[in-house]
Design a protein around this motif. Structure first.
Motif, PDB file in Angstrom:
ATOM      1  N   ILE A  37       0.828  -1.202   0.000  1.00  0.00           N
ATOM      2  CA  ILE A  37       0.000   0.000   0.000  1.00  0.00           C
ATOM      3  C   ILE A  37       0.868   1.259   0.000  1.00  0.00           C
ATOM      4  N   GLN A  49      -9.193  -0.417   2.267  1.00  0.00           N
ATOM      5  CA  GLN A  49      -8.457   0.458   3.179  1.00  0.00           C
ATOM      6  C   GLN A  49      -8.082   1.764   2.489  1.00  0.00           C
ATOM      7  N   LEU A  50      -7.616   1.677   1.246  1.00  0.00           N
ATOM      8  CA  LEU A  50      -7.275   2.894   0.504  1.00  0.00           C
ATOM      9  C   LEU A  50      -8.500   3.777   0.306  1.00  0.00           C
ATOM     10  N   GLN A  76      -7.016  -4.425   0.911  1.00  0.00           N
ATOM     11  CA  GLN A  76      -6.143  -3.280   0.698  1.00  0.00           C
ATOM     12  C   GLN A  76      -6.868  -2.163  -0.049  1.00  0.00           C
ATOM     13  N   CYS A  77      -7.663  -2.547  -1.036  1.00  0.00           N
ATOM     14  CA  CYS A  77      -8.410  -1.539  -1.796  1.00  0.00           C
ATOM     15  C   CYS A  77      -9.439  -0.837  -0.913  1.00  0.00           C
ATOM     16  N   LEU A 124      -3.490  -6.465  -5.935  1.00  0.00           N
ATOM     17  CA  LEU A 124      -4.025  -5.825  -4.745  1.00  0.00           C
ATOM     18  C   LEU A 124      -5.136  -6.698  -4.167  1.00  0.00           C
TER      19      LEU A 124
END
Length: 832
Positions: free
Chosen positions: A106, A138-139, A135-136, A131
């Motif tokens: 990330i 979270q972004l 993680q996506c 990814l």
């Protein structure tokens, strides 16, 4: 307890950091091109952005037009994909995810502007190249986007990968939603302006955040004002106590002084415990309903005939732990002026203990209320009353000896309000309370409901809390606000801010360990995963009794990922390996559960029964995960064993065989002898059936057991007996009950303690002597003397239903004798 799955790709982060330290350890596959980690935005960069007008003029719609759509092939559905269920699709995605290349870190993704995704609603589906979905998400949360699981007309865009869900793909085509891939998502983050730009949705979202900030400031002002008022009241009370004359006892003075607790030494969960109904997060409707019910409890007639809460004398609050059930009940009771008696129901499990300790509380008043002046209590009417609060009622479900039933009777007859609290209302014994308690189901508070309270606490403590981080904190802690407050207090000791920058550094200690359900455990074990052996053993210890049985039930419905789908022979070999391991685990389980009690073998049993078989067979789950059928089959086996044993008790003198031979040879024979006369001759065959039953000393219960045991093929119970006319079955029952049947043997407890006394016209010994033509009165006398000697030491002999007490006849009263009758007696010298 098992550790929750890695929400944010910790393992990938660690692997990437290790590879950056030692590049030679990386494989030959170069993976995706490395992205340089940019530095944080400097003041000059921000000034350039403002000069260009990016943060004020550009909207999210304008940026989305510049990002290319995803490859149309990702929206193509194969016929096999449309037929897949949820578990099959999930297994396929996990398999493809494990085959993907190196995962991106990330931190290596270009950093976007503050709240750049504000106002966007994003849905992620499918498997992205480098990814994880976590993680996506979270972004997206870091930059203020709203993440949903389903696609609707309000969805701004969809980030799609391979093996997308068929239903979501159909929804995308029907609504025409914008779709982008992983590269487009990274490009979107780098190009979006701060605060989401000038779009309508972004402006509305920023207005909501400003309203939240104002509300937080108002709450803080109100709390400070209340604290100042409380301090003034305490000072005035201290002055009044000083002005009052001191009481002397034997020359010594006594003054009751209240201890003042320093707030700086208190835990944050204690310091910011709810003191007002506004502080309770979530379940506002239930809180108001409980407040209304408790405030008018003594004014309403609780007849248990209606469906509203006012018709009940007691309330059952159920819900997961840590969501404020006990806190809300205690706070409402004290606000209404009640005196709270809080008990832990798990300490009062038996009926006897409940009667001794709690029965006196059902019709009583508070002693402390009598010593309060009318001015000291805001609710003087309730000052002499109290509420009985019973916590952890579901703890009474194990070995309670009638405790739950007695508690239900208390709820029916109580003259004071009762509030019962439990975590799991679905337990079978909790159904007893359904009739006498109104059910208030408590749910976990959402992040939106907790956000205002958490922001106010952080503001008062000088901790800068990122509002976008609250959603992730709620997900990590499973909506436990107490743990979130503890996290904030821990960070505040060393840092002044809590945001996504220090999230990855401390999330290992933040994750809440929860007990997973067996279905979730099996889904993780049988699907392709990268869990370590310790993590898999931890899944076993979620429920070490049930998880191995669930693996045994579902391992055959899994298609191994290491085997080609068309090669059924290799699939069968993997199943054989798994079944052999499960069989060997039974031998280890015997050492653990038997008299040897070798509990140190539990980790080894976890490997053989769960971890190793699941590793051999993990892959695509081809069907739904089923609950274990072994429990039901084992219960049925034990039931049939009891039936056969009961038959063997009654027929032992006629069959002279064991249980196995009785079941194999005699039960089919007895069934024919008991059903054939009724099926052929109807009511005329009842006498033959009863003669067979008396010959083998069978009871009506044995008759039903014989029919239920014979279940194979044409011998099935439903095939013959249920087809008999009702008149024939009724006539058989009436004639059976018309006279007393011979009984050869009674099991322990059959004849003692029953309220119905059963008499027998003749015993088995009398019947045998009658058939053999022998009747020796001397032998009977000897037997009677022996029986009397054996039973002389039994104190409960009169409770036996087979023994009839012979009461002595009353002596006749002496009559007055005439002189004529007395003279002959005097001559003979005999006493009258």
């Amino acid at each position: 307890m098992a550790v929750i799955d890695d929400f944010f790709g910790k393992n990938a982060v660690k692997n990437n950091k290790a590879k950056r330290k030692n590049p030679s350890s990386a494989g030959t596959d170069p993976g995706p091109p490395a992205v340089k980690k940019p530095k944080a935005e400097s003041k000059e960069m921000k000034k350039e952005v403002k000069k260009e007008g990016v943060d004020t003029q550009v909207s999210a719609e304008d940026v989305l037009k510049t990002i290319p759509d995803a490859d149309p092939s990702l929206l193509d559905l194969s016929p096999d994909a449309e037929k897949m269920n949820f578990f099959q699709l999930k297994a396929k995605q996990n398999a493809n995810g494990s085959e993907a290349g190196e995962q991106l870190d990330i931190d290596s993704i270009p950093r976007g502007r503050e709240n750049c995704l504000n106002g966007l609603t994003i849905v992620f589906t499918g498997v992205l190249p480098s990814l994880d979905r976590e993680q996506c998400e979270q972004l997206s949360a870091r930059y203020g986007a709203k993440i949903t699981k389903s696609i609707s007309g309000k969805t701004s865009l969809v980030v799609i990968g391979s093996d997308a869900g068929p239903s979501k793909v159909k929804k995308i085509k029907s609504l025409g939603t914008k779709c982008i891939d992983q590269e487009g998502f990274i490009q979107l983050i780098s190009q979006m302006p701060a605060d989401g730009g000038s779009g309508e949705n972004a402006v509305k979202e920023m207005a909501k955040k400003k309203e939240l900030e104002k509300k937080v400031e108002q709450d803080i002002e109100e709390e400070i004002k209340k604290e100042q008022e409380q301090e003034q009241e305490q000072e005035q009370e201290q002055e009044r106590t000083k002005a009052k004359p001191q009481k002397s006892t034997g020359g010594s003075t006594f003054r009751a002084e209240k201890k003042v607790v320093d707030k700086d030494t208190q835990l944050w969960t204690v310091r910011y415990a709810p003191t007002d109904m506004k502080h309770i997060c979530g379940n506002k409707g239930n809180v108001e309903m409980l407040h209304s019910w408790l405030s008018t409890w003594f004014d309403k007639k609780h007849d248990l005939n209606g469906s509203t809460i006012d018709h009940y004398k007691a309330v059952l609050i159920s819900g997961p732990p840590g969501i404020g059930k006990t806190t809300a009940a205690t706070l409402i009771s004290k606000k209404l002026g009640y005196d709270v008696i809080e008990k832990n129901a798990s300490d009062f499990r038996s009926k006897k203990v409940l009667n001794e300790h709690l029965k006196v509380c059902l019709d009583n008043t508070s002693v402390s209320g009598y010593f309060q002046h009318d001015g000291e209590s805001k609710n003087a009417a309730n000052g002499k009353r109290f509420v009985l609060l019973m916590d952890e009622v579901d703890g009474m479900s194990s070995g309670d000896n009638g405790g739950v039933a007695q508690l239900a009777q208390f709820c029916k007859t109580t003259k004071t309000p009762m509030i019962l609290i439990c975590n799991d209302k679905s337990l079978p014994k909790m159904r007893t309370l359904d009739k006498y308690c109104f059910d208030l189901g408590w749910r976990r508070p959402t992040s939106r409901e907790m956000k205002s309270r958490l922001m106010s606490i952080a503001h008062r403590e000088g901790l800068k809390l990122d509002p976008n981080l609250i959603d992730k904190l709620v997900a990590i802690t499973h909506n436990d606000i107490r743990q979130i407050i503890n996290i904030m207090s821990t960070v505040a000791r060393t840092q002044k801010s809590l945001n996504f920058d220090n999230l990855n550094q401390m999330q290992d200690s933040w994750e809440k360990e929860v007990s997973l359900k067996p279905f979730d455990v099996i889904a993780r074990l049988l699907s392709p995963n990268k869990l370590s052996i310790n993590d898999r053993i931890g899944l076993y210890f979620n429920d070490m009794d049930l998880v191995p049985l669930m693996v045994h039930e579902n391992y055959r419905s899994t298609r191994p990922a290491c085997v080609n789908a068309s090669n059924k022979l290799d699939h069968l070999r993997q199943l054989a390996k798994a079944s052999d391991l499960i069989s060997q685990s039974d031998l280890v389980n015997q050492r653990i559960r038997s008299g040897e009690q070798q509990w140190s073998l539990l980790p080894f049993h976890a490997i053989l029964s769960t971890v190793y078989p699941a590793a051999e067979i993990q892959g695509q789950i081809t069907g739904r995960i089923n609950f274990t059928s072994w429990l039901g089959q084992n219960s049925k086996k034990m039931k049939f064993d009891r039936m056969v044993q009961n038959l063997q008790y009654h027929t032992c003198t006629r069959t002279r065989t064991n249980n196995v031979d009785l079941r194999l040879h005699y039960v089919p024979f007895l069934r024919d002898r008991l059903l054939a006369p009724l099926a052929k001759h109807g009511a005329d065959g009842v006498s033959d059936v009863l003669e067979t039953m008396d010959e083998y000393y069978l009871t009506k219960e044995n008759f039903d057991n014989v029919l239920e045991l014979a279940v194979h093929g044409s011998m099935k119970f439903d095939d013959v007996y249920k087809k008999l006319p009702t008149a024939v079955k009724s006539g058989f029952t009436r004639k059976y009950n018309s006279y007393v049947h011979p009984t050869i043997i009674y099991k322990t407890g059959d004849s003692v303690g029953s309220s119905v006394r059963r008499t027998q016209d003749e015993s088995i010994e009398d019947e045998e002597r009658r058939k053999n033509g022998a009747d020796d009165p001397d032998a009977d006398n000897d037997n009677d003397q022996d029986d009397a000697a054996d039973d002389s030491g039994s104190g409960d002999i009169l409770k036996d239903n087979l023994i009839k007490e012979i009461k002595p006849k009353a002596k006749p009263k002496p009559r007055a004798k005439s002189a004529k009758q007395a003279k002959p007696a005097a001559k003979t010298g005999r006493r009258l």
